[in-house]
Every structure is written in C-alpha cells, then in structure tokens.
Motif scaffolding. Structure first.
Motif, PDB file in Angstrom:
ATOM      1  N   SER A  72      91.418  41.813  32.827  1.00 47.06           N
ATOM      2  CA  SER A  72      90.269  41.394  32.022  1.00 47.06           C
ATOM      3  C   SER A  72      90.682  40.497  30.872  1.00 47.06           C
ATOM      4  O   SER A  72      89.851  39.789  30.297  1.00 47.06           O
ATOM      5  N   SER A  75      89.950  42.958  25.066  1.00 47.04           N
ATOM      6  CA  SER A  75      88.950  44.012  24.889  1.00 47.04           C
ATOM      7  C   SER A  75      87.556  43.435  25.167  1.00 47.04           C
ATOM      8  O   SER A  75      87.358  42.222  25.199  1.00 47.04           O
ATOM      9  N   HIS A  76      86.597  44.345  25.346  1.00 45.54           N
ATOM     10  CA  HIS A  76      85.225  43.903  25.639  1.00 45.54           C
ATOM     11  C   HIS A  76      84.667  43.003  24.546  1.00 45.54           C
ATOM     12  O   HIS A  76      83.916  42.059  24.835  1.00 45.54           O
ATOM     13  N   HIS A  85      81.503  44.014  34.651  1.00 47.15           N
ATOM     14  CA  HIS A  85      81.351  45.110  33.696  1.00 47.15           C
ATOM     15  C   HIS A  85      79.889  45.272  33.300  1.00 47.15           C
ATOM     16  O   HIS A  85      79.356  46.383  33.252  1.00 47.15           O
ATOM     17  N   SER A 105      87.498  52.745  29.304  1.00 51.46           N
ATOM     18  CA  SER A 105      88.626  52.645  30.219  1.00 51.46           C
ATOM     19  C   SER A 105      89.022  53.981  30.826  1.00 51.46           C
ATOM     20  O   SER A 105      89.542  54.027  31.937  1.00 51.46           O
ATOM     21  N   THR A 106      88.826  55.096  30.099  1.00 51.58           N
ATOM     22  CA  THR A 106      89.081  56.431  30.641  1.00 51.58           C
ATOM     23  C   THR A 106      88.068  57.415  30.076  1.00 51.58           C
ATOM     24  O   THR A 106      87.457  57.169  29.030  1.00 51.58           O
ATOM     25  N   GLY A 242      87.994  54.956  35.442  1.00 54.29           N
ATOM     26  CA  GLY A 242      87.199  54.599  34.287  1.00 54.29           C
ATOM     27  C   GLY A 242      86.164  55.646  33.968  1.00 54.29           C
ATOM     28  O   GLY A 242      86.148  56.741  34.549  1.00 54.29           O
ATOM     29  N   TYR A 262      86.739  52.255  22.275  1.00 51.22           N
ATOM     30  CA  TYR A 262      86.113  51.166  23.027  1.00 51.22           C
ATOM     31  C   TYR A 262      86.514  49.819  22.437  1.00 51.22           C
ATOM     32  O   TYR A 262      86.869  48.884  23.162  1.00 51.22           O
ATOM     33  N   THR A 265      90.771  48.507  22.787  1.00 51.24           N
ATOM     34  CA  THR A 265      91.540  48.647  24.018  1.00 51.24           C
ATOM     35  C   THR A 265      91.111  47.582  25.011  1.00 51.24           C
ATOM     36  O   THR A 265      89.980  47.086  24.969  1.00 51.24           O
ATOM     37  N   THR A 266      92.010  47.235  25.901  1.00 52.80           N
ATOM     38  CA  THR A 266      91.711  46.228  26.916  1.00 52.80           C
ATOM     39  C   THR A 266      90.675  46.763  27.904  1.00 52.80           C
ATOM     40  O   THR A 266      90.733  47.931  28.306  1.00 52.80           O
ATOM     41  N   ALA A 267      89.752  45.926  28.278  1.00 56.10           N
ATOM     42  CA  ALA A 267      88.708  46.330  29.225  1.00 56.10           C
ATOM     43  C   ALA A 267      89.301  46.581  30.611  1.00 56.10           C
ATOM     44  O   ALA A 267      90.353  46.039  30.973  1.00 56.10           O
ATOM     45  N   LEU A 268      88.614  47.404  31.383  1.00 54.64           N
ATOM     46  CA  LEU A 268      89.014  47.640  32.766  1.00 54.64           C
ATOM     47  C   LEU A 268      89.104  46.327  33.546  1.00 54.64           C
ATOM     48  O   LEU A 268      88.369  45.376  33.254  1.00 54.64           O
TER      49      LEU A 268
END
Length: 383
Positions: A72, A75-76, A85, A105-106, A242, A262, A265-268
């Motif tokens: 991705s 981050s979002h 997404h 992400s988790t 996810g 959220y 962190t890097t997006a899925l």
C-alpha cells in the motif's frame, strides 16, 4: 528480568509444561495440511468456513496485485488508502447494517485503537475475565481503571457500574478458548441504562453466526444503537487477514482522527482487501458452508457425549476438551498428531491454571468421516 535470568526463565517454563514451539506447514490451510513433513487432518485452525485457500479468494488476490501492486506504500491517511480498501469498508458496513466501517491491519490493533480513542486516562473499563488479550491490553495501554468481572456474571458488573461516570464495557462475542457466547442482549441493556460504551469483539462469530453470516450481533438481532462498537477480524471465517470496526458515522470519523493504531501504521496490501471482498461475498452467498459447519458441530458434540468426553457447553465450532493438567494436554496432542490429527494444546496463561485443554476447531471444509475419526482417536486416549 535481567539478561542473566533469561535462560533460567526459559528452563522453568519448559519444566512447567508451558513452553510453546512452532510447527512448520508446507501446504495451504485446509481440512488436511502438511505439518513437519506429514499430512494430517487439521483441527486447530480458525479457518471456519474453509475460505483461506478458496480459488475465488486466491484469484481476487492475484487480480488485486496485478492492478494495485503488492504494497500500500503508506498509512491510510498519507497515501495508502486505495480503492479496494474503500470498497471493502463500504461493503462491510452494509453487510453488518452499520453506517460506516474502518479497516485496521490486525484485530489486536483495532481493539487497542478503539479503547485508546474512546477512554480518557483514568476512565473506567469493565471486561469479562475471559476476554482476549488485546481487549485487556487496550485498557491497560489507555491508562484506564480496568476491572474484570467473573465470566458472564452481569450481577457483579451491574454493581460496579454507576451512571454519569465515563465507562466502557468490552467483551468477546464468542470466547475464543471456551466457545460460548457473551450475554450480549443483557450487556446492551446494562450499557444503555448506565450510559456506557459497549465494545464487542466478534472475531470468532463474524462469518459463522447470523442468518447471513454477519455475526453474533445479527444472531441476537442487535443494531448499532444497542451495540455502538463492533470489531471483527478478516483472518478467521473469511480466511484472509486484517480487521475492521463498524459503527455510526461519528464513531468511525473519531477513530479515523484519533485511533493511534490506525493512524500510525501502514495500510493492508490492496490485494488483500480485494481477497477479503471476495471472501465476504462467499460468506453471504454460500450459506451451505454455515449449515454444514453447524451440522458437524452437532455431530461432534453428540459423539463426545457418547464417549464421555468432557466438552465445555459451546454451540460454536470451538469445542474445548478440558484435560486439566498441562503435561496431559501436551501428551494427548502429541499422540493425536501421531494418529494423523492435529489439535493444539492450550495451557496457561492463555487459559486459567488447571484448565489446560485441547482446543478442537471445526471447519466447513471437514467431512463427517474426519470428525468421526477424531472422535474415535479421542475416545482411545480417554479410555
């Protein structure tokens, strides 16, 4: 712990029967897997609907990678929120009957993010004693005053609640080690009367319960007014990876603005989001998977009763067989593996001391013959 104490601590864990080690799989997830070089029947996966290696889900991942690449990129809120997404969030919101959804992400990050965003330092959080570690850690990291009520004991919870003071009630919907359901309608009523948030982790109910597979809240007929915060994961019944949080417009906007797990962190991978969209469609369209899983669960419980196997009262695919002693749980798990059945031993601190167990999980990918074979092997061990 000092550096010099580490070896002794590991040795003590081994001696107590609490040491954990990893097995290596050389196959995709499924009813049968190749573990440590041997093909065995897998009864310890959370792939409840058998979607982790479904051709349509794999194909969706491949198409997503071809269209959007494998990462991705950010981050979002920077430049990592791609069309897949966004589409996944819209579909999850509609599927669960809520205004909006936000993909994390988790599941661990989702629970930490929600509690940290909704509870101020010193605020009160009430949790079932058997809640998942992520809910407990969320309260601790938020600096909340955490109180854990005895499992399912709403009388104790009600004594602790007082209207007018900030409070959040957090609970698993399906308890991951016992397989039973939280009393969600009663919890919703308590939260309403005491003006408290109700945060439900439906990791093990989403995809499995409810007429369409929308989860435990659908099973009980509860909407977003009654349960403001729904968290569920994509890596169990959906077979992917996810998590998401679903709720009102204001809730999701607040999390987008303030949930640290959220924002930072890097997006899925976008291809993973495409795979999750395909899996969600299969959950909704192929209800035979849930019907078959329910039939296997009933068959397993009838067989366990016939053989006198001490199961906990679980109506879900999680069927815990209590053996009590850590060494016995390890021994039974090894002997089952020798017979071609993989069942994980669960020991403290994951479960309370003295309640070590074999956590048997059923999947729509299993056959009746495989379930009957496991029952016969368990009966031999218990004889």
């Amino acid at each position: 712990m000092r550096v010099t104490e580490l070896s002794a601590a590991l040795a003590a864990r081994r001696a107590a029967g609490l040491y954990r080690h990893r097995h290596v799989l050389d196959s995709p997830q499924g009813a049968e897997v190749v573990v440590d070089g041997r093909r065995v029947v897998n009864f310890c996966s959370n792939d409840y609907l058998g979607l982790a290696n479904h051709p349509e889900v794999v194909a969706a991942w491949r198409r997503g990678a071809e269209a959007y690449g494998v990462g991705s990129g950010a981050s979002h809120l920077v430049c990592g929120h791609l069309r897949p997404h966004h589409a996944l969030e819209e579909e999850l919101a509609a599927f669960t009957g809520r205004d909006r959804a936000l993909v994390f992400s988790t599941g661990y990050q989702a629970n930490l993010g929600v509690i940290g965003a909704l509870v101020t330092r010193g605020g009160r959080v009430f949790e079932d004693r058997l809640n998942h570690a992520s809910l407990l850690d969320g309260a601790r990291l938020a600096g909340a005053r955490l109180r854990r009520y005895p499992h399912g004991d709403l009388k104790v919870l009600e004594r602790w609640l007082s209207r007018g003071e900030e409070a959040l009630i957090a609970t698993d919907a399906v308890f991951s080690m016992d397989g039973d359901l939280a009393p969600l309608p009663q919890l919703a009523e308590l939260a309403r009367r005491h003006d408290a948030w109700l945060h439900v982790d439906d990791a093990h109910g989403f995809g499995v319960l409810g007429e369409t597979g929308a989860g435990t809240l659908s099973h009980f007929g509860l909407d977003q007014t009654q349960v403001p915060v729904l968290m569920a994961t994509l890596g169990k019944a959906l077979g992917v990876f996810g998590a998401f949080v679903a709720g009102s417009d204001d809730l999701i906007e607040w999390l987008l603005q303030s949930a640290r797990t959220y924002i930072y962190t890097t997006a899925l991978p976008p291809a993973l989001a495409e795979a999750a969209r395909a899996a969600r469609r299969l959950v909704q369209d192929e209800d035979w998977r849930r019907r078959h899983l329910q039939a296997l669960t009933a068959r397993f419980r009838r067989g366990a009763e016939r053989f006198g196997l001490p199961l906990l009262p679980s109506p879900t695919p999680i069927q815990p067989l209590i053996v009590g002693d850590n060494a016995r749980a390890l021994r039974w798990s090894r002997r089952l593996l020798e017979r071609g059945y993989w069942v994980a031993p669960i020991r403290p601190p994951t479960v309370p001391a003295g309640s070590a167990r074999l956590r048997i999980t059923l999947s729509a990918a299993h056959s009746e013959e495989q379930v009957d074979g496991l029952l016969a092997a368990l009966a031999e061990l218990a004889a």
